[in-house]
Design an enzyme around this catalytic site. Structure first.
Site, PDB file in Angstrom:
ATOM      1  N   PHE A 134      25.938 -10.200 -20.532  1.00  0.00           N
ATOM      2  CA  PHE A 134      25.511  -8.927 -20.832  1.00  0.00           C
ATOM      3  C   PHE A 134      27.003  -8.032 -20.520  1.00  0.00           C
ATOM      4  O   PHE A 134      27.627  -8.258 -19.861  1.00  0.00           O
ATOM      5  CB  PHE A 134      24.526  -8.337 -20.045  1.00  0.00           C
ATOM      6  CG  PHE A 134      24.144  -6.966 -20.660  1.00  0.00           C
ATOM      7  CD1 PHE A 134      23.297  -6.721 -21.558  1.00  0.00           C
ATOM      8  CD2 PHE A 134      24.685  -5.795 -20.043  1.00  0.00           C
ATOM      9  CE1 PHE A 134      23.042  -5.296 -22.086  1.00  0.00           C
ATOM     10  CE2 PHE A 134      24.489  -4.460 -20.167  1.00  0.00           C
ATOM     11  CZ  PHE A 134      23.366  -4.125 -21.397  1.00  0.00           C
ATOM     12  N   ASP A 219      34.698  -9.242 -17.265  1.00  0.00           N
ATOM     13  CA  ASP A 219      34.135  -8.226 -17.151  1.00  0.00           C
ATOM     14  C   ASP A 219      33.520  -8.084 -15.716  1.00  0.00           C
ATOM     15  O   ASP A 219      32.740  -9.111 -15.259  1.00  0.00           O
ATOM     16  CB  ASP A 219      32.763  -8.383 -18.145  1.00  0.00           C
ATOM     17  CG  ASP A 219      31.868  -7.073 -18.035  1.00  0.00           C
ATOM     18  OD1 ASP A 219      31.987  -6.307 -17.219  1.00  0.00           O
ATOM     19  OD2 ASP A 219      31.043  -6.886 -18.960  1.00  0.00           O
ATOM     20  N   LYS A 248      30.437   1.105 -13.328  1.00  0.00           N
ATOM     21  CA  LYS A 248      29.448   1.265 -12.411  1.00  0.00           C
ATOM     22  C   LYS A 248      30.196   1.603 -10.738  1.00  0.00           C
ATOM     23  O   LYS A 248      30.238   2.741 -10.778  1.00  0.00           O
ATOM     24  CB  LYS A 248      28.946  -0.172 -12.006  1.00  0.00           C
ATOM     25  CG  LYS A 248      28.046  -0.665 -13.310  1.00  0.00           C
ATOM     26  CD  LYS A 248      27.030  -1.680 -12.750  1.00  0.00           C
ATOM     27  CE  LYS A 248      26.361  -2.302 -14.087  1.00  0.00           C
ATOM     28  NZ  LYS A 248      25.187  -1.421 -14.565  1.00  0.00           N
TER      29      LYS A 248
HETATM   30  C1  LIG Z   1      28.400  -6.830 -16.956  1.00  0.00           C
HETATM   31  C2  LIG Z   1      28.116  -5.509 -17.553  1.00  0.00           C
HETATM   32  N1  LIG Z   1      28.972  -5.322 -18.532  1.00  0.00           N
HETATM   33  C3  LIG Z   1      28.924  -4.104 -19.126  1.00  0.00           C
HETATM   34  C4  LIG Z   1      27.673  -3.236 -18.853  1.00  0.00           C
HETATM   35  C5  LIG Z   1      27.650  -2.084 -19.385  1.00  0.00           C
HETATM   36  O1  LIG Z   1      27.783  -1.045 -18.607  1.00  0.00           O
HETATM   37  P1  LIG Z   1      27.269   0.588 -19.008  1.00  0.00           P
HETATM   38  O2  LIG Z   1      25.654   0.536 -18.872  1.00  0.00           O
HETATM   39  O3  LIG Z   1      27.956   1.282 -17.849  1.00  0.00           O
HETATM   40  O4  LIG Z   1      27.886   0.993 -20.452  1.00  0.00           O
HETATM   41  C6  LIG Z   1      26.839  -3.814 -17.706  1.00  0.00           C
HETATM   42  C7  LIG Z   1      25.601  -2.934 -17.452  1.00  0.00           C
HETATM   43  O5  LIG Z   1      24.619  -3.418 -16.890  1.00  0.00           O
HETATM   44  C8  LIG Z   1      27.066  -4.778 -17.126  1.00  0.00           C
HETATM   45  O6  LIG Z   1      26.257  -5.427 -16.113  1.00  0.00           O
END
Ligand SMILES: Cc1ncc(COP(=O)(O)O)c(C=O)c1O
Length: 387
Positions: A134, A219, A248
């Site tokens: 994700f 990521d 986050k």
């Molecule tokens: C690993 C990862 N990447 C990207 C995102 C997307 O982040 P945002 O909700 O701040 O756009 C998330 C959100 O849960 C995530 O867990």
């Protein structure tokens, strides 16, 4: 415990994309939250992993107040001391040779920027990502997130996107072809079920990317900033990615994201931008997050609390539990059955948790949670799960 009735007006005008949990949160302190009926909860969600310093942290409140009285916005084409300090700290702390930073406002924006930078730097279109991964909800990040339902709903996804099974080292050889710009991976798949990457898979991925001129994009939106018990999960693998995506925890729940790149990544004036990126208020909170994470013993205590939590969870004698897994304070409890009813039962007993896929309960408490609160979480889980 039967919930008391809410005193607040709940709007019916919000587009319901989340599915509401039926609770109105009004106040927090550390890892505790209160709803509008005065009911208390232990927070094991930290706003989807973002509120790493918990709620109403005094240093955060002070930093925000000070900044709010000084300067609340600053365009990207100007320097600002708080932003410069944060960028220096990121360049210093990020693994390997990552030392140039772009600030944005969320995880999905960080991934979106990474996709643009990778395509522009390599002149190739391909994006390889992992099944169950994700990365966000904007178009590029959504395309690279493995959700067949969304891919169908919003078809066509970004062309050139393809997927391999997570931890399938053999599959890397075939999929990393010479039209691939980037390989995008999480080191612990958060939303996809709290699956930890195998070192052999990750290190082979790095090796192949280097051999084939593909940019390795990691990521760490969910795993970064102490969540797994160290600054970044990359360090555990001795990994040196070409692009690191952050968000986050970076600003403890205040909206912020960042992309940090090495010198293989070509970024020029006019290629990208953000109106709000690097906002002074967000930078003030992010600098406070750095101060706290750098304070003596803080990250060690997170690692220790993570070990304690997993050990205690593994000691629960419930027929429903298949496995307890994760790193630091990012923990998944894989169940034999659907997790959702337990989420509700936990909330009824004062613990707010998450799911990660249909059969995994996920705990992402603020890093400041106390051992006593963790003990309470484990006792509540023990009560709620079948024996
Ligand atoms: C690993 C990862 N990447 C990207 C995102 C997307 O982040 P945002 O909700 O701040 O756009 C998330 C959100 O849960 C995530 O867990």
């Amino acid at each position: 415990m039967t919930p008391m009735s809410s005193t607040a007006t709940r709007t019916s005008h919000e587009l319901d994309v989340y599915g509401k949990r039926g609770v109105t949160l009004v106040r927090g302190s550390g890892a505790q939250l209160w709803d509008d009926t005065g009911r208390e909860y232990i927070d094991c969600m930290s706003a989807h992993g973002a509120a790493i310093l918990g709620h109403a942290h005094p240093q955060v409140a002070e930093a925000l107040e000070r900044q709010a009285r000084t300067l609340t916005s600053c365009p990207g084409s100007f320097y600002h001391p708080g932003k410069d300090k944060l960028i220096e700290r990121l360049a210093e702390r990020c693994p390997g040779d990552l030392d140039r930073v772009f600030l944005c406002n969320s995880g999905t924006e960080a991934v979106e920027a990474a996709i643009k930078f990778a395509r522009a730097s390599t002149g190739r279109p391909g994006i390889v990502a992992a099944k169950r991964g994700f990365h966000g909800r904007t178009f590029g990040a959504m395309s690279a997130s493995f959700n067949p339902k969304h891919h169908e709903l919003y078809a066509p996804i970004v062309p050139g996107t393809r997927f391999i099974a997570f931890n399938d080292t053999a599959a890397l050889e075939d999929v990393l072809e010479d039209d691939v710009a980037m390989l995008l991976l999480e080191l612990v798949q958060g939303e996809g079920g709290v699956h930890v990457a195998e070192p052999s898979f990750i290190l082979r991925a790095q090796e192949l990317c280097r051999e084939r001129g593909i940019l390795l994009v990691i990521d760490e939106v969910q795993t970064g900033f102490g969540r797994t018990g160290g600054w970044f999960a990359c360090s555990r693998y001795g990994l040196s990615p070409d692009i690191l995506c952050l968000a986050k925890g970076i600003a403890g729940g205040f909206p912020m994201g960042a992309v940090v790149v090495n010198d293989k990544v070509r970024v020029e004036v006019g290629m990208h931008g953000s109106t709000f990126g690097g906002n002074p208020l967000a930078c003030a909170v992010a600098n406070t997050v750095f101060d706290v994470l750098e304070s003596e013993g803080f990250l060690e205590s997170v690692a220790e609390k993570g070990r304690y939590l997993k050990e205690q969870l593994r000691a629960i004698d419930s027929e429903a539990i298949l496995e307890v897994r994760g790193r630091g304070l990012m923990v998944g409890i894989a169940l034999k059955q659907k997790a959702r009813p337990y989420l509700e039962a936990l909330a009824e007993q004062g613990v707010l948790a998450l799911t990660a896929g249909p059969k995994v309960l996920r705990l992402l408490p603020p890093l400041v949670i106390t051992e006593k609160e963790l003990e309470q979480v484990v006792t509540t889980l023990d009560d709620v799960l079948p024996h």
